[in-house]
Design an enzyme around this catalytic site. Structure first.
Site: not given
Length: 209
Positions: A166, A183
């Site tokens: 992301h 992430c």
């Protein structure tokens, strides 16, 4: 703005809608049926009044999710492909693969063994490492806020539990002076939007050294 309007503002509206996959084809100065349908679709997706008219709430939501269109975007100029070298992993050579190297801290989009484009990425710390291996995109969402850390995760594409690829404003601001919570952070907004729009659920993700 509404159907029948024309001018540079309409072109800019279409360009912003195209950035997030709501407007197809070349942008123009005319607010016609394509623009109306794109605005209505965007409004419906975001829980706004689906009128097809560009009101202030719709515009503010669109601005928050996009960037000011570049000259090329406003003039329908497609950037010329550039030769691209990348950190090759044999598992990335077949089909459409998001190939992520921890060594070079890069994400490379690969189609049939050919690198298409790449972006800088950042990973989790030793305490919260980003997993390595072969994964697949299980689900994706534009507007995500972490349930654990309460931080925005725009254009999230989840590949292993709560770990996702992301955009990260923190990475864009601080670079490698920080880390994610596991992430794969991207600091290129345009690149992340492009990747999100081009990546279907089920796409292979390879994370390697």
């Amino acid at each position: 703005m509404r159907p029948g309007d024309s001018g540079p503002a309409v072109r800019a509206l279409q360009a912003r809608l195209r950035q997030i996959g709501w407007f197809d084809g070349d942008v123009t100065d005319y607010y016609g049926t394509r623009t109306t349908a794109a605005v209505r679709g965007f409004q419906t997706k975001r829980g706004l009044a689906a009128t097809g008219l560009l009101d202030e709430p719709t515009w503010q939501r669109l601005v928050a999710m996009t960037h000011p269109p570049t000259t090329d975007e406003l003039n329908n100029v497609v950037p010329a492909p550039q030769p691209l070298s990348w950190d090759v992993d044999s598992r990335c050579l077949t089909g459409f693969v998001i190939c992520i190297s921890k060594t070079t801290r890069s994400l490379t989009v690969v189609r049939d063994g050919t690198a298409r484009y790449a972006m800088d990425v950042r990973f989790g710390s030793e305490m919260e490492p980003t997993r390595e291996g072969v994964f697949h995109i299980t689900w994706k969402k534009v507007d995500v806020v972490s349930n654990l850390y309460h931080t925005p995760m725009p254009y999230s594409m989840f590949f292993s539990g709560g770990q996702a690829i992301h955009y990260s404003s923190n990475f864009a601001r601080l670079g490698y002076n920080g880390s994610s919570h596991g992430c794969v952070n991207v600091r290129d907004w345009d690149g992340m939007v492009r990747l999100y729009n081009e990546t279907p659920v089920g796409t292979t993700v390879v994370i390697h050294w």
